[in-house]
Design a protein around this motif. Structure first.
Motif, PDB file in Angstrom:
ATOM      1  N   GLY A  10      23.203   4.079 100.617  1.00  0.00           N
ATOM      2  CA  GLY A  10      23.829   2.839 101.045  1.00  0.00           C
ATOM      3  C   GLY A  10      23.008   1.626 100.641  1.00  0.00           C
TER       4      GLY A  10
ATOM      5  N   GLY B 247      22.783   5.484 105.137  1.00  0.00           N
ATOM      6  CA  GLY B 247      23.246   4.108 105.137  1.00  0.00           C
ATOM      7  C   GLY B 247      22.113   3.137 104.840  1.00  0.00           C
TER       8      GLY B 247
ATOM      9  N   ALA C 112      26.914   5.085 108.419  1.00  0.00           N
ATOM     10  CA  ALA C 112      27.049   3.630 108.510  1.00  0.00           C
ATOM     11  C   ALA C 112      25.734   2.926 108.197  1.00  0.00           C
ATOM     12  CB  ALA C 112      27.519   3.244 109.907  1.00  0.00           C
TER      13      ALA C 112
ATOM     14  N   PRO D  99      27.390   1.353 103.973  1.00  0.00           N
ATOM     15  CA  PRO D  99      27.382   2.794 104.242  1.00  0.00           C
ATOM     16  C   PRO D  99      26.909   3.612 103.049  1.00  0.00           C
ATOM     17  CG  PRO D  99      29.629   1.990 103.969  1.00  0.00           C
ATOM     18  CD  PRO D  99      28.751   0.784 104.004  1.00  0.00           C
TER      19      PRO D  99
ATOM     20  N   LYS E 153      30.880  13.838 107.945  1.00  0.00           N
ATOM     21  CA  LYS E 153      30.555  12.548 107.327  1.00  0.00           C
ATOM     22  C   LYS E 153      31.195  12.389 105.952  1.00  0.00           C
ATOM     23  CE  LYS E 153      26.484  11.847 110.158  1.00  0.00           C
ATOM     24  NZ  LYS E 153      25.096  11.400 110.279  1.00  0.00           N
TER      25      LYS E 153
ATOM     26  N   HIS F 152      22.403   4.936 109.896  1.00  0.00           N
ATOM     27  CA  HIS F 152      22.855   6.315 110.050  1.00  0.00           C
ATOM     28  C   HIS F 152      22.427   7.157 108.850  1.00  0.00           C
ATOM     29  CE1 HIS F 152      26.258   5.573 113.199  1.00  0.00           C
ATOM     30  NE2 HIS F 152      25.183   4.833 113.441  1.00  0.00           N
TER      31      HIS F 152
END
Length: 521
Positions: free
Chosen positions: A408, A489, A442, A449, A436, A332
């Motif tokens: 992430g 992410g 994610a 994340p 977010k 994501h």
């Protein structure tokens, strides 16, 4: 005229066939599916009784009547005639500085119905046979807090559609109208065939995914679910969004044109960048949209925060597609966000309306890290330069930087977010719209994340606080605030990250906590 067009590039210009079919997509991809709805409605209203003439220009900003993303986006189109018949349309969509409504800048973070978001214009003529409809223009400008900016941008869009029409006429004169329309049809059919062939290479089957928006901006404690089921069969891709939540009170509802944009963007991104969208591709895709859901809202549902919903929906669609085609998987990404500042006192000769679009970062993908500090998915928007902001508006940017450790962790790291700190030099109303924070981007396939979005107001005072959701804030000269976008992410197990890549991240200051990547710490 307005910085949102001049600096952020929030506009598109296109050529369409006689039925409104898009031939070549604009860089602002999420505008691409809108034109078919806009032109289709014009043809419904004016085409059957022969009321479309040479020199006409149509305008609309209505999300339900014209398929526009939100009320602040205004579309213009002019027909192209050859041998007495319509052979094409030239069109343009661009964001407007202010179209009225409950808040300055029109894009409310908390609107509960579309009437609060500004003047609604169904598809109508603003130029009739080369005669400008000055009464229509006066109504539009009278409803705007920024009539001078509006006038300039409106006239620019009318001019560019006329230019597009003139160029198409030149092609008709050179090659003949029949050749032009046949070429359009061949381009549309070719795109459909290419997409069918690409879909046919996917394994047949189904995959699903879901994700959550932080809130709708009104009921800030309730997350909003977006869900998709993807089915691949016989060279046709079906996307079913029926499990998404009911339409919301807040302005996070989508019209079908936006869902189409998300679907085609994600599908092309998954299958390969050599595919080029046009409306011929609709023949290879089916959409299932349940009525009165967040992905198929009905009036008077508000829609002004559509873009952060688009970007979450793209994440969800890509996650489902990754289960069918892992080679193109991506974690994501961060989310585009918006900042509006309505100044109590403008700089001399400048607008009192400051509107900015903020980028974020991409998620890591199979074989690559995510890009940092950039516009993500669906658009190619530019962040407004500091020099422009400080010269045109009474603000000072005291910090603008990439956020270390925000990407992430993963075998392929998520892109890093960015943050800006503002000092207000005059009193102002600030509207911040973002997502977010509660549900950061994610990771995928074992990735972690990315860092969540933040908006911290009244920095350095006893009233300093991070806001819980998008909202409207009254601020005074001397107040400072910080906005930080969400980061991408990570993809894959962080412990498998290449040692040289981790060392490079640490040398560049992107990673300062190597423990996230054990056992390499």
């Amino acid at each position: 005229y307005s910085t949102i067009i001049r600096e952020s590039r929030d506009f598109s210009c296109v050529i369409l066939d006689r039925a409104g079919g898009l031939i070549v997509p604009p860089p602002m991809f999420f505008h691409a599916p809108v034109y078919r709805h806009f032109i289709g409605r014009i043809l419904d209203l004016y085409g059957a009784n022969g009321r479309i003439g040479e020199g006409d220009v149509f305008v609309a900003n209505h999300p339900y009547e014209g398929g526009l993303p939100h009320v602040s986006d205004m579309a213009f189109a002019t027909p192209v005639f050859a041998d007495g018949d319509i052979v094409a349309f030239a069109g343009s969509i661009a964001h407007k500085a202010d179209v009225g409504g409950a808040v300055a800048g029109s894009t409310s973070a908390n609107a509960t119905e579309i009437f609060q978001e500004g003047l609604l214009i169904p598809p109508i003529k603003i130029v009739d046979g080369d005669m400008g409809q000055t009464d229509i223009e006066r109504i539009i400008l009278t409803n705007s807090r920024q009539p001078a900016l509006m006038r300039g941008d409106i006239h620019a869009q009318i001019a560019v559609t006329r230019m597009g029409a003139a160029r198409i006429k030149q092609l008709c004169s050179r090659f003949g109208a029949h050749t032009l329309t046949e070429a359009f049809a061949a381009i549309l059919d070719g795109a459909a065939n290419e997409l069918r062939a690409a879909i046919a290479r996917l394994p047949e089957g189904e995959a699903s995914a879901e994700g959550f928006l932080d809130s709708d901006g009104v009921d800030v404690e309730r997350p909003v679910k977006l869900a998709v089921n993807v089915s691949i069969k016989d060279g046709i891709a079906t996307f079913d969004f029926s499990r998404s939540d009911p339409q919301s009170r807040g302005p996070i509802n989508l019209r079908p044109s936006m869902v189409e944009a998300c679907v085609f963007y994600a599908l092309i991104g998954c299958l390969g960048p050599d595919l080029h969208f046009n409306d011929g591709m609709r023949k290879a895709v089916r959409l299932v949209l349940a009525p009165r859901t967040v992905t198929n809202a009905e009036p008077p549902a508000s829609v002004s925060n559509y873009q952060m919903v688009n970007l979450k929906l793209v994440d969800v669609i890509l996650e489902a597609l990754a289960k069918l085609y892992p080679a193109r998987a991506i974690a994501h990404s961060g989310s585009s966000s918006a900042l509006t500042i309505a100044w109590a006192k403008a700089r001399p000769g400048q607008s009192s309306m400051q509107y900015e679009i903020m980028g974020s970062a991409y998620g890591g993908g199979a074989g690559h890290d995510g890009a940092s500090a950039t516009a993500t998915h669906l658009s190619n928007l530019h962040i407004t330069p500091i020099e422009i902001l400080e010269s045109e508006f009474p603000c000072r940017i005291t910090r603008f930087e990439i956020v270390a450790d925000s990407g992430g962790p993963g075998r392929w790291r998520g892109g890093l977010s960015m943050q800006r700190e503002y000092e207000l030099l005059e009193n102002a109303t600030v509207v911040r719209r973002y997502d977010k924070s509660r549900f950061p981007p994610a990771g995928l396939d074992g990735g972690k994340p990315g860092g969540g979005a933040r908006f911290v107001i009244r920095l350095g005072t006893r009233e300093e606080r991070a806001t819980e959701a998008s909202g409207r804030f009254e601020m005074a000269a001397g107040d400072r605030f910080l906005l930080q976008s969400a980061a991408g992410g990570g993809y894959g197990d962080p412990r498998q990250r290449d040692r040289a890549a981790l060392a490079r991240d640490m040398a560049q200051g992107y990673v300062t906590r190597p423990d996230d990547y054990e056992p390499f710490s």
